[in-house]
Design an enzyme around this catalytic site. Structure first.
Site, PDB file in Angstrom:
ATOM      1  N   ALA A   7      37.761 -22.691  14.837  1.00 46.14           N
ATOM      2  CA  ALA A   7      38.603 -23.525  15.416  1.00 46.14           C
ATOM      3  C   ALA A   7      40.177 -23.710  16.154  1.00 46.14           C
ATOM      4  O   ALA A   7      40.307 -24.061  16.833  1.00 46.14           O
ATOM      5  CB  ALA A   7      37.936 -25.173  14.645  1.00 46.14           C
ATOM      6  N   ASP A   8      40.759 -23.705  14.257  1.00 43.86           N
ATOM      7  CA  ASP A   8      41.870 -24.258  14.861  1.00 43.86           C
ATOM      8  C   ASP A   8      42.479 -22.616  15.418  1.00 43.86           C
ATOM      9  O   ASP A   8      43.150 -22.284  16.834  1.00 43.86           O
ATOM     10  CB  ASP A   8      42.654 -23.030  13.772  1.00 43.86           C
TER      11      ASP A   8
END
Lengths: 390, 384
Positions: free
Chosen positions: B171-172
């Site tokens: 996600a990051d």
């Protein structure tokens, strides 16, 4: 004004890596013209997944290629090639993901294209770059996951190497080529010169592992060791992972074990007061946690963890997710209409600009749907020289 | 490299940990000057976050990996004097990024509205976990939690396994990539219009975008995607897609026609399956295949499969990969010397421009290392 308004992208790419980049450029305002082989088109049109088809084409083709135009051409025919070259002459970006050598054979390699249009940004995605022993092998997502070491990071220690269940290599290579294209377009506004931008799926998936690879390079080349149970990340301490509860699943990220012991009323965890043990004895700690957490429902655990600011979450599937207000608030769903009139629900561009979301409802094109329109736009329609000819 | 594409651009990074800083790293590698604006004394919280307890100088090696090629400027945003200096920097900057929870930048007086007053050309990039509205907006934007809430945990592993996260901060990483795309597009527009922009991305929207194929299929069919029971590779795909054990290791087999596969590896038991049942009977077919592949070594199978141009590769770990010529020819590694003289080997930018690889020898900064230089170059002596 959409940020890429007036940018023309000629996209020869197929499947997912290149086309996902094309989609993002289209979302942000570019005119993306898929150049597709007459009669067949992007091979992805025939890639049926999960037995779900829309209008005889794969759902994923529609998801990837919405908001684009299709221009059918047989690049082995002189006349078609000439037209495509005239489109290229006025384009800002050319993109392809053929195996090395294919564009050369078609006479559309960078040097040739640069001669036609010196300002063009020429972007290519390969599997393994244009050199080395693997350069001619298929650049396919699972295979790249397999060779890159990535499969030793997910799942538990005694499990097989486990691939990530979404085409992560394609998508990352797509974001990298989009970044390169955009950076080169920016540079062109200053230097007036085009560029060659290259990304390989192998380099992209290595880049994704940059933190853990750096660890490997500098820490005596020790390979990652996944935890024996509830592995969330091979390099992180307990409790990091997903746990079964009485009625579902709970995710626990980085957290203080003794604090968790108190909050969860899990006495056996109180003994782990030394923070170094949270990594070294993570299997032991996770086993205790896993047994304890099945004792109550997810919401019951969340009601004690959330007020204490513990990093935790309920694990959702799509069905439960889309019922959540936190999901609905995003307006992430997008309805697009295909050229045959069918309505498809997909996702929109995840980037908001000046507070606005992009919600183009144009579906994926039929093969060759825009030939006439594009011929007009680029002046490729054959007009008789004079009435005398007719 | 004669000229990097983003040369001449100034980026102020108020971001911490991975999502925002990974975007800053890409912008830096592509030629921008990236200044981390950090809290005095502590700095980016990522300086204290280590994996395998590896430290380089005063910060974690993880921090050094993510923040190479940047400068550091310490400022206490709650101190009016420091804030005034930061505002001077914003006047000069092209891009600003932050990944604070919603409301924090507003509280210190550096909202987009304020930044635009200082510099109408600023591209203001903001990362959140879940967007800036709705019931989740104040939840911690942490990678594993986002994977769990976005449905992603039901894509990896086999049907009977717990929901299983990706073993890396997907996600990051993706959110950082989307931010870079938004920022660069806005910079292109600014060259035409002169106007800045607000770019907002969230970890949740980035992960939903990542699952767009699965979500579109879900919306069309109304059925949840199912991981296969055996050797799941991707919930949407038919047999044989997955990773299989052999007599001495593992091989990956991607989309391959069942009959062609059966013939290539001489598996009579598989010959009976028609391509039409490759999805509906995938568990059964994969079980047959899994059993058959155990009988010989990886090299034996790969030779048979590659002879027929079928999509298969051996599963490697980093030890074997990094010794392979296909890896070394990439020249993906670079060695960087930190301010204190320690050497770290890390990866380079994955994008090549005009046939050249981008190497950047500049290390991650010490906390506040560049205050004096930045004050002098960008703010001017008259303020001191």
């Amino acid at each position: 004004m959409k940020p890429l308004q007036d940018i023309i992208v000629v996209d020869f790419s197929q499947f997912l890596s290149g086309p996902s980049a094309g989609l993002r450029l289209a979302d942000m305002g570019a005119q993306v013209i898929k150049i597709e082989r007459t009669g067949v088109g992007d091979i992805c049109r025939q890639l049926y997944v999960s037995n779900v088809m829309i209008e005889g084409e794969s759902t994923i083709f529609h998801a990837i290629n919405r908001n684009k135009q299709s221009y059918a051409a047989d690049l082995k025919k002189e006349e078609d090639l000439e037209k495509v070259k005239q489109i290229i002459a006025r384009a800002d970006v050319l993109m392809h993901n053929f195996r090395p050598g294919v564009m050369e054979r078609l006479g559309l390699d960078y040097e040739t294209v640069k001669a036609i249009n010196p300002q063009i940004v020429y972007a290519e995605v390969s599997g393994y770059s244009n050199e080395g022993p693997w350069k001619d092998l298929p650049g396919q997502d699972l295979l790249l996951q397999a060779v890159s070491g990535l499969t030793w990071l997910s799942s538990n220690r005694s499990d097989n190497p486990t691939p990530m269940g979404v085409a992560v290599v394609d998508i990352l290579a797509g974001t990298h080529i989009a970044q390169g294209i955009l950076a080169a377009l920016f540079q062109r506004t200053i230097t007036n010169e085009g560029s060659l931008v290259q990304v390989s799926m192998l380099e992209s998936i290595l880049d994704f592992q940059f933190e853990v690879l750096t660890c490997f390079y500098n820490d005596g080349r020790e390979l990652p060791v996944r935890s024996e149970i509830n592995n969330g990340h091979a390099y992180l301490s307990a409790p990091y992972g997903i746990y079964k509860t009485a009625d579902g699943y709970l995710a626990l990220a980085m957290g203080n074990i003794t604090q968790l012991a108190t909050l969860l009323e899990c006495d056996p965890l109180q003994q782990f007061t030394n923070t170094a043990e949270w990594f070294v004895k993570r299997d032991e700690i996770k086993t205790i946690l896993a047994n304890h957490l099945t004792g109550r429902n997810t919401d019951a655990w969340l009601s004690v963890l959330e007020p204490a600011d513990i990093w935790c979450a309920k694990v959702l599937d799509y069905e439960t997710l889309i019922q959540e207000n936190g999901y609905q608030t995003l307006n992430m769903e997008l309805k697009v209409r295909t050229s045959n009139g069918l309505l498809i629900t997909t996702t929109r561009c995840p980037i908001r600009i000046d507070g606005e979301i992009f919600t183009s409802n144009i579906g994926a094109p039929l093969l060759g749907e825009h030939n006439v329109q594009i011929d007009e736009q680029f002046g490729l329609t054959k007009h008789p020289i004079s009435n005398y000819e007719m | 490299m004669s000229r990097l594409p983003l040369q001449g651009l100034l980026v102020l990074e108020f971001s911490q940990y991975l999502s925002g800083p990974s975007a800053g790293l890409r912008l830096a590698d592509l030629g921008a000057r990236v200044i981390k604006v950090e809290r005095p004394g502590t700095g980016d919280a990522g300086r204290r976050l280590s994996i395998k307890n590896l430290w380089t100088d005063d910060s974690s090696m993880l921090f050094h990996t993510i923040n190479r090629n940047k400068e550091s400027y310490t400022a206490d945003l709650k101190n009016p004097d420091d804030l005034a200096l930061v505002k001077k920097l914003i006047e000069k900057a092209d891009v600003l990024t932050h990944n604070f929870r919603p409301g924090i930048m507003e509280k210190v007086g550096l909202s987009y509205a304020e930044a635009v007053k200082l510099n109408p050309r600023i591209i203001y990039g903001a990362i959140s976990g879940y967007g800036t509205e709705g019931p989740w907006k104040h939840r911690p934007g942490q990678d594993l939690l986002l994977q769990s809430m976005s449905g992603l945990a039901y894509t990896t592993g086999n049907a009977k396994d717990n929901p299983m996260p990706f073993g890396l901060a997907i996600a990051d990483n993706l959110c950082g990539s989307q931010l870079v795309q938004g920022i660069l597009s806005a910079l292109i527009r600014r060259q035409k219009t002169g106007a800045g922009a607000l770019i907002e991305v969230s970890l949740l929207e980035s992960l939903l975008d990542f699952q767009f194929e699965l979500l579109t299929t879900y919306h069309s069919s109304g059925k949840l995607p199912k991981r296969s029971k055996v050797n799941n590779g991707n919930p949407l795909l038919s047999a044989p897609y997955g990773i299989y054990s052999t007599a001495d290791g593992h091989i990956a087999i991607a989309m391959v026609d069942l009959k062609q596969l059966a013939k290539a590896i001489h598996c009579n038991e598989m010959m009976g399956y028609d391509q039409k049942v490759a999805f509906s009977l995938r568990d059964e077919i994969k079980s047959v295949l899994a059993k058959h592949l155990l009988t010989q070594k990886s090299a034996y199978w790969l030779e048979k499969l590659h002879a027929k141009d079928l999509w298969a590769m051996e599963v490697l770990d980093w030890e074997r990969l990094t010794k392979h010529e296909a890896y070394s020819c990439l020249q993906m590694e670079q060695t960087i010397t930190t301010t204190h003289g320690k050497e770290i080997t890390t990866t380079r930018c994955p994008i090549r421009i005009n046939g050249e690889r981008i190497f950047s020898p500049k290390p991650a900064p010490q906390l506040g290392e560049h205050n004096e230089k930045i004050n002098k170059e960008l703010i001017g002596d008259k303020h001191f």
